[in-house]
Scaffold this motif. Structure first.
Motif, PDB file in Angstrom:
ATOM      1  N   SER A   1       3.716   9.439  58.967  1.00 69.12           N
ATOM      2  CA  SER A   1       3.523  10.562  58.061  1.00 69.12           C
ATOM      3  C   SER A   1       3.352  11.814  58.912  1.00 69.12           C
ATOM      4  CB  SER A   1       2.291  10.328  57.192  1.00 69.12           C
ATOM      5  OG  SER A   1       2.029  11.471  56.419  1.00 69.12           O
ATOM      6  N   GLN A   2       4.184  12.812  58.649  1.00 71.04           N
ATOM      7  CA  GLN A   2       4.130  14.059  59.409  1.00 71.04           C
ATOM      8  C   GLN A   2       3.499  15.187  58.613  1.00 71.04           C
ATOM      9  OE1 GLN A   2       8.477  13.813  60.388  1.00 71.04           O
ATOM     10  NE2 GLN A   2       7.702  14.213  62.450  1.00 71.04           N
ATOM     11  N   GLY A   3       2.935  14.867  57.481  1.00 67.65           N
ATOM     12  CA  GLY A   3       2.326  15.897  56.645  1.00 67.65           C
ATOM     13  C   GLY A   3       1.745  15.278  55.397  1.00 67.65           C
ATOM     14  N   VAL A   4       1.535  16.100  54.384  1.00 70.50           N
ATOM     15  CA  VAL A   4       0.882  15.620  53.169  1.00 70.50           C
ATOM     16  C   VAL A   4       1.853  15.161  52.095  1.00 70.50           C
ATOM     17  CG1 VAL A   4      -1.257  16.905  53.466  1.00 70.50           C
ATOM     18  CG2 VAL A   4       0.685  18.012  52.362  1.00 70.50           C
ATOM     19  N   SER A   5       3.105  15.544  52.164  1.00 71.66           N
ATOM     20  CA  SER A   5       4.036  15.174  51.095  1.00 71.66           C
ATOM     21  C   SER A   5       4.929  14.011  51.523  1.00 71.66           C
ATOM     22  CB  SER A   5       4.904  16.370  50.700  1.00 71.66           C
ATOM     23  OG  SER A   5       5.868  16.631  51.688  1.00 71.66           O
ATOM     24  N   GLU A   6       5.534  13.360  50.533  1.00 76.15           N
ATOM     25  CA  GLU A   6       6.444  12.237  50.780  1.00 76.15           C
ATOM     26  C   GLU A   6       7.679  12.655  51.583  1.00 76.15           C
ATOM     27  OE1 GLU A   6       6.508   8.872  49.782  1.00 76.15           O
ATOM     28  OE2 GLU A   6       4.388   9.119  49.328  1.00 76.15           O
ATOM     29  N   SER A   7       8.056  13.923  51.496  1.00 73.85           N
ATOM     30  CA  SER A   7       9.264  14.383  52.192  1.00 73.85           C
ATOM     31  C   SER A   7       9.050  14.509  53.696  1.00 73.85           C
ATOM     32  CB  SER A   7       9.743  15.713  51.616  1.00 73.85           C
ATOM     33  OG  SER A   7       8.795  16.721  51.881  1.00 73.85           O
ATOM     34  N   GLN A   8       7.819  14.423  54.144  1.00 76.90           N
ATOM     35  CA  GLN A   8       7.532  14.553  55.565  1.00 76.90           C
ATOM     36  C   GLN A   8       7.206  13.200  56.191  1.00 76.90           C
ATOM     37  OE1 GLN A   8       4.453  17.545  55.267  1.00 76.90           O
ATOM     38  NE2 GLN A   8       5.904  19.122  55.929  1.00 76.90           N
ATOM     39  N   VAL A   9       7.982  12.183  55.801  1.00 74.91           N
ATOM     40  CA  VAL A   9       7.833  10.841  56.344  1.00 74.91           C
ATOM     41  C   VAL A   9       9.048  10.559  57.218  1.00 74.91           C
ATOM     42  CG1 VAL A   9       7.765   8.383  55.772  1.00 74.91           C
ATOM     43  CG2 VAL A   9       6.440  10.000  54.428  1.00 74.91           C
ATOM     44  N   PHE A  10       8.796  10.100  58.433  1.00 75.10           N
ATOM     45  CA  PHE A  10       9.864   9.736  59.369  1.00 75.10           C
ATOM     46  C   PHE A  10       9.953   8.209  59.403  1.00 75.10           C
ATOM     47  CE2 PHE A  10      11.103   8.763  63.874  1.00 75.10           C
ATOM     48  CZ  PHE A  10      12.417   9.196  63.777  1.00 75.10           C
ATOM     49  N   VAL A  11      11.095   7.684  58.978  1.00 76.43           N
ATOM     50  CA  VAL A  11      11.320   6.245  58.918  1.00 76.43           C
ATOM     51  C   VAL A  11      12.146   5.846  60.133  1.00 76.43           C
ATOM     52  CG1 VAL A  11      12.255   4.366  57.522  1.00 76.43           C
ATOM     53  CG2 VAL A  11      11.262   6.362  56.407  1.00 76.43           C
ATOM     54  N   PHE A  12      11.765   4.746  60.798  1.00 72.65           N
ATOM     55  CA  PHE A  12      12.422   4.358  62.042  1.00 72.65           C
ATOM     56  C   PHE A  12      12.556   2.852  62.166  1.00 72.65           C
ATOM     57  CE2 PHE A  12       7.873   4.653  62.799  1.00 72.65           C
ATOM     58  CZ  PHE A  12       7.586   3.460  63.449  1.00 72.65           C
ATOM     59  N   SER A  13      13.342   2.431  63.143  1.00 72.99           N
ATOM     60  CA  SER A  13      13.524   1.022  63.476  1.00 72.99           C
ATOM     61  C   SER A  13      13.226   0.834  64.960  1.00 72.99           C
ATOM     62  CB  SER A  13      14.964   0.581  63.197  1.00 72.99           C
ATOM     63  OG  SER A  13      15.299   0.762  61.843  1.00 72.99           O
ATOM     64  N   VAL A  14      12.990  -0.427  65.340  1.00 74.02           N
ATOM     65  CA  VAL A  14      12.771  -0.784  66.742  1.00 74.02           C
ATOM     66  C   VAL A  14      13.622  -2.012  67.037  1.00 74.02           C
ATOM     67  CG1 VAL A  14      11.083  -1.479  68.488  1.00 74.02           C
ATOM     68  CG2 VAL A  14      10.399   0.094  66.666  1.00 74.02           C
ATOM     69  N   GLU A  15      14.374  -1.971  68.128  1.00 75.21           N
ATOM     70  CA  GLU A  15      15.184  -3.124  68.509  1.00 75.21           C
ATOM     71  C   GLU A  15      14.292  -4.240  69.032  1.00 75.21           C
ATOM     72  OE1 GLU A  15      18.448  -2.187  71.080  1.00 75.21           O
ATOM     73  OE2 GLU A  15      19.068  -0.495  69.851  1.00 75.21           O
ATOM     74  N   ASP A  16      14.703  -5.494  68.837  1.00 73.84           N
ATOM     75  CA  ASP A  16      13.917  -6.657  69.255  1.00 73.84           C
ATOM     76  C   ASP A  16      13.583  -6.651  70.744  1.00 73.84           C
ATOM     77  OD1 ASP A  16      13.540  -7.927  66.822  1.00 73.84           O
ATOM     78  OD2 ASP A  16      15.454  -8.976  66.928  1.00 73.84           O
ATOM     79  N   GLY A  17      14.454  -6.136  71.570  1.00 68.94           N
ATOM     80  CA  GLY A  17      14.243  -6.142  73.018  1.00 68.94           C
ATOM     81  C   GLY A  17      13.158  -5.196  73.493  1.00 68.94           C
ATOM     82  N   GLU A  18      12.715  -4.298  72.653  1.00 73.51           N
ATOM     83  CA  GLU A  18      11.687  -3.306  73.015  1.00 73.51           C
ATOM     84  C   GLU A  18      10.293  -3.894  72.785  1.00 73.51           C
ATOM     85  OE1 GLU A  18      12.079  -0.435  74.399  1.00 73.51           O
ATOM     86  OE2 GLU A  18      14.194   0.021  74.099  1.00 73.51           O
ATOM     87  N   GLU A  19       9.934  -4.909  73.570  1.00 72.56           N
ATOM     88  CA  GLU A  19       8.681  -5.639  73.367  1.00 72.56           C
ATOM     89  C   GLU A  19       7.449  -4.752  73.546  1.00 72.56           C
ATOM     90  OE1 GLU A  19       8.897  -9.048  75.897  1.00 72.56           O
ATOM     91  OE2 GLU A  19      10.668  -9.822  74.853  1.00 72.56           O
ATOM     92  N   GLN A  20       7.448  -3.860  74.533  1.00 70.85           N
ATOM     93  CA  GLN A  20       6.295  -2.987  74.753  1.00 70.85           C
ATOM     94  C   GLN A  20       6.126  -2.015  73.589  1.00 70.85           C
ATOM     95  OE1 GLN A  20       3.995  -3.284  77.279  1.00 70.85           O
ATOM     96  NE2 GLN A  20       2.850  -1.810  76.039  1.00 70.85           N
ATOM     97  N   VAL A  21       7.228  -1.502  73.054  1.00 70.68           N
ATOM     98  CA  VAL A  21       7.164  -0.585  71.910  1.00 70.68           C
ATOM     99  C   VAL A  21       6.581  -1.309  70.699  1.00 70.68           C
ATOM    100  CG1 VAL A  21       8.545   0.770  70.289  1.00 70.68           C
ATOM    101  CG2 VAL A  21       9.051   0.873  72.739  1.00 70.68           C
TER     102      VAL A  21
END
Length: 115
Positions: free
Chosen positions: A54-74
């Protein structure tokens, strides 16, 4: 017969080229910061790591992301920092690839933000 082989080979080369561009070439790179509100491993056939900050108070300020399986530390860091403010380093692909994640944004590094 030779003509059909040449067309087939040409189509194969074009297909490999398109896939390589979609997978290896990044459209953009950047950093986003916000409160980590969701991170989960989901899917039926292809399990993918998905999350949002969440980058703010409204629903429009949401950053949705993915992580690849190989990124174990992430993956480990995101599970640890759940509910905290984080800084996410990411790259964006041209298209989504369903077996890698639901989004075009893939996280490469996570830092905890000090408030």
């Amino acid at each position: 017969m030779k003509f059909l082989l040449k067309i087939g080979f040409g189509l194969l080369i074009i297909g490999i080229s398109i896939f390589s561009i979609l997978y290896f070439v990044h459209y953009s790179k950047g950093v986003r910061a916000g409160k980590l509100v969701k991170f989960s491993n989901k899917g039926v056939l292809f399990k993918t790591w998905e999350g949002e900050i969440s980058q703010g108070v409204s629903e429009s300020q949401v950053f949705v992301f993915s992580v690849e399986d190989g990124e174990e530390q992430v993956i480990k860091d995101l599970n640890t920092f759940q509910g905290r403010f984080v800084k996410l380093h990411y790259f964006e692909r041209y298209k989504t690839l369903f077996w890698l994640g639901d989004t075009k944004y893939f996280i490469t590094k996570v830092e905890e933000e000090q408030n």
